[in-house]
Design a protein around this motif. Structure first.
Motif, short mmCIF file in Angstrom:
data_model
loop_
_atom_site.label_atom_id
_atom_site.label_comp_id
_atom_site.label_asym_id
_atom_site.label_seq_id
_atom_site.Cartn_x
_atom_site.Cartn_y
_atom_site.Cartn_z
N LYS A 7 -23.62 -6.39 -16.11
CA LYS A 7 -23.57 -7.49 -17.08
C LYS A 7 -24.78 -8.42 -16.96
CE LYS A 7 -19.10 -8.73 -16.46
NZ LYS A 7 -18.60 -7.66 -15.61
N VAL A 8 -24.92 -9.24 -17.99
CA VAL A 8 -26.13 -10.05 -18.12
C VAL A 8 -26.35 -11.00 -16.95
CG1 VAL A 8 -25.00 -11.80 -19.56
CG2 VAL A 8 -27.48 -11.43 -19.76
N ASP A 9 -25.28 -11.53 -16.40
CA ASP A 9 -25.49 -12.47 -15.28
C ASP A 9 -25.37 -11.79 -13.92
OD1 ASP A 9 -22.85 -12.05 -15.64
OD2 ASP A 9 -22.21 -14.14 -15.42
N ARG A 24 -32.00 -14.96 -18.52
CA ARG A 24 -32.13 -16.01 -17.51
C ARG A 24 -33.21 -17.02 -17.92
NH1 ARG A 24 -31.34 -17.05 -12.16
NH2 ARG A 24 -29.76 -15.44 -12.07
N LEU A 25 -34.37 -16.51 -18.38
CA LEU A 25 -35.46 -17.40 -18.77
C LEU A 25 -35.10 -18.19 -20.03
CD1 LEU A 25 -38.52 -15.05 -18.08
CD2 LEU A 25 -37.67 -16.93 -16.66
N LYS A 26 -34.42 -17.53 -20.97
CA LYS A 26 -33.96 -18.25 -22.16
C LYS A 26 -33.03 -19.38 -21.75
CE LYS A 26 -34.32 -17.42 -26.11
NZ LYS A 26 -35.30 -17.94 -27.10
N GLY A 27 -32.17 -19.08 -20.80
CA GLY A 27 -31.23 -20.08 -20.28
C GLY A 27 -31.95 -21.28 -19.67
N GLU A 28 -33.17 -21.04 -19.20
CA GLU A 28 -33.98 -22.15 -18.64
C GLU A 28 -34.78 -22.84 -19.73
OE1 GLU A 28 -36.39 -20.29 -15.62
OE2 GLU A 28 -34.64 -19.71 -14.43
N GLY A 29 -34.52 -22.46 -20.99
CA GLY A 29 -35.20 -23.09 -22.12
C GLY A 29 -36.56 -22.50 -22.43
N LYS A 30 -36.83 -21.32 -21.90
CA LYS A 30 -38.15 -20.71 -22.12
C LYS A 30 -38.14 -19.80 -23.34
CE LYS A 30 -40.35 -21.04 -17.72
NZ LYS A 30 -39.80 -21.09 -16.39
N LYS A 31 -39.30 -19.72 -23.99
CA LYS A 31 -39.45 -18.83 -25.13
C LYS A 31 -40.01 -17.50 -24.61
CE LYS A 31 -41.09 -19.08 -29.85
NZ LYS A 31 -41.74 -19.91 -30.86
N VAL A 32 -39.31 -16.42 -24.94
CA VAL A 32 -39.63 -15.12 -24.34
C VAL A 32 -39.98 -14.08 -25.41
CG1 VAL A 32 -38.76 -13.25 -22.88
CG2 VAL A 32 -38.04 -15.60 -22.42
N VAL A 33 -41.05 -13.34 -25.17
CA VAL A 33 -41.40 -12.20 -26.03
C VAL A 33 -41.26 -10.92 -25.20
CG1 VAL A 33 -43.28 -11.03 -27.28
CG2 VAL A 33 -42.99 -13.50 -27.51
N LEU A 34 -40.57 -9.94 -25.77
CA LEU A 34 -40.44 -8.65 -25.09
C LEU A 34 -41.36 -7.62 -25.73
CD1 LEU A 34 -36.53 -8.30 -24.72
CD2 LEU A 34 -38.17 -9.30 -23.11
N GLU A 54 -34.09 -3.57 -27.91
CA GLU A 54 -33.80 -4.35 -29.11
C GLU A 54 -32.44 -5.03 -28.99
OE1 GLU A 54 -34.77 -2.16 -32.66
OE2 GLU A 54 -35.53 -4.09 -33.39
N VAL A 55 -31.46 -4.31 -28.47
CA VAL A 55 -30.12 -4.86 -28.27
C VAL A 55 -30.19 -6.05 -27.31
CG1 VAL A 55 -27.81 -4.40 -27.34
CG2 VAL A 55 -28.98 -2.66 -28.72
N TRP A 56 -30.94 -5.84 -26.22
CA TRP A 56 -31.07 -6.93 -25.23
C TRP A 56 -31.82 -8.12 -25.83
CZ3 TRP A 56 -28.47 -7.86 -21.02
CH2 TRP A 56 -27.91 -6.80 -20.29
N ALA A 57 -32.82 -7.85 -26.68
CA ALA A 57 -33.59 -8.93 -27.31
C ALA A 57 -32.67 -9.78 -28.18
CB ALA A 57 -34.74 -8.35 -28.14
N GLN A 58 -31.82 -9.09 -28.96
CA GLN A 58 -30.89 -9.82 -29.83
C GLN A 58 -29.92 -10.64 -29.00
OE1 GLN A 58 -29.45 -6.57 -32.13
NE2 GLN A 58 -31.19 -6.62 -33.53
N ARG A 59 -29.40 -10.02 -27.97
CA ARG A 59 -28.42 -10.66 -27.11
C ARG A 59 -28.99 -11.91 -26.44
NH1 ARG A 59 -26.12 -6.45 -22.97
NH2 ARG A 59 -25.49 -5.22 -24.77
N SER A 60 -30.25 -11.82 -26.01
CA SER A 60 -30.83 -12.93 -25.24
C SER A 60 -31.60 -13.91 -26.12
CB SER A 60 -31.75 -12.37 -24.16
OG SER A 60 -32.83 -11.68 -24.75
N GLY A 61 -31.79 -13.55 -27.39
CA GLY A 61 -32.55 -14.43 -28.28
C GLY A 61 -34.05 -14.37 -28.03
N ALA A 62 -34.51 -13.27 -27.47
CA ALA A 62 -35.95 -13.09 -27.27
C ALA A 62 -36.53 -12.34 -28.47
CB ALA A 62 -36.22 -12.32 -25.99
#
Ligand code: GDP
Length: 298
Positions: free
Chosen positions: A280-282, A120-130, A145-153
């Motif tokens: 699911k993600v959304d 969600r935050l990535k979708g708002e253009g934010k840079k996220v670290v997990l 790790e799977v979620w990080a890859q999926r969301s680009g965090a």
């Protein structure tokens, strides 16, 4: 909004139809109506004290407005529920970076929720670290790790068994170095080892306060709605150990116990910030009191 309505279908089927039928059976508003309503609310996992509170508010409104039609109570009930749930739903993450610490017992949907929030935050253009600070379970790190890859965090992790506070330290350092907007940290969820878990959480809290004294911080407690009143008890345990700023209530799609949202809000005074209505993600929705009340009492 349709997702929330769909997700709350089971709760709605249980609560709204029974309340409507009950109101329909009355020809005037009297004390026995409120008693029956209170009972139905308790059966809908709203909790005894909260059901009492709702009925008191309704009695007052009925008197003030001079209402005589029993069926008018339905709309007033929806309004009262919305009023009780309103306030504090927004995430407070304006500083760069800000921190979201996610806590809760295993299996409630913590990792999934982190993935969903990151997306969600990535979708708002934010840079996220997990930060993978559940160092107790290797599987938890892999899942994150799977979620990080999926969301680009970006994921910050350490070997299994590392000090969770040290992972959080690294994650905060990485976020500072890369100019990230938000750091989201997973934590271990072993409530059976309460002392350790609570010590761990306070140590993590101290690291965050020291490294980011002026940052916006959220401590989100994830609770599984299918566990009903048990979720309320869990929230109490965690509230004593960590300064919870918000609740994420998951699995509302799989249960008829959505009324527990009211019990949590009323008993703990902590706002619900997100609700999970699927895997699911959304399927994570920002909590909206009016929409929720409308989804319950359509
Ligand atoms: P954790 O142990 O707290 O990290 O829990 P996980 O994130 O691994 O989730 C446990 C299970 O619950 C997984 O199968 C998830 O897909 C599922 N789950 C999480 N959130 C939801 C939700 O909102 N609805 C439903 N139906 N399942 C969910």
């Amino acid at each position: 909004f349709s997702k929330i309505k769909e997700g709350l279908k089971k709760t709605r089927d249980k609560m709204s139809s029974s309340v409507e039928t009950m109101l329909h059976s009355f020809t005037s508003i009297d004390e026995s109506l409120f008693e029956e309503l209170e009972e139905l609310l308790v059966m809908g996992d709203v909790g005894v004290s909260t059901a009492e509170h709702i009925c008191d508010a309704l009695r007052k409104k009925v008197k003030e407005k001079g209402v005589t039609d029993p069926e008018a109570i339905y709309g007033m009930l929806r309004e009262t529920v919305a009023e009780m749930l309103r306030g504090g739903e927004e995430l407070n993450i304006s500083t760069k970076p800000s921190v979201i610490l996610v806590i809760g017992v295993n299996g409630v949907g913590k990792t999934t929720t982190i993935g969903k929030i990151a997306s969600r935050l990535k979708g708002e253009g934010k840079k996220v670290v997990l930060g993978a600070a559940d160092t107790f379970r290797a599987a938890a790190v892999e899942q994150l790790e799977v979620w990080a890859q999926r969301s680009g965090a970006e994921l910050v992790k350490q070997p299994e068994g590392s000090d969770p506070a040290s992972v959080v330290y690294d994650a905060v350092a990485a976020a500072k170095a890369r100019g990230a907007d938000v750091v989201i940290c997973d934590t271990a969820g072993r409530l059976h080892n309460k002392k350790n878990l609570m010590d761990e959480l306070s140590k993590i809290g101290r690291v965050i306060d020291r490294e980011l004294p002026d940052a916006d911080k959220e401590v989100l407690l994830v609770l599984d709605a299918t566990t009903g009143q048990n979720a309320v008890n869990q929230a109490r345990e965690f509230q004593n150990a960590a300064g919870i700023t918000g609740i994420v209530l998951t699995k509302l799609d799989g249960t008829a116990r959505g009324g527990v949202v009211l019990a949590i809000r009323e008993n703990l005074g902590i706002p619900v910030k997100f609700i999970g209505v699927g895997e699911k993600v959304d399927d994570l929705q920002p909590f909206n009191a009016d929409e929720f009340a409308e989804a319950l009492f359509a």
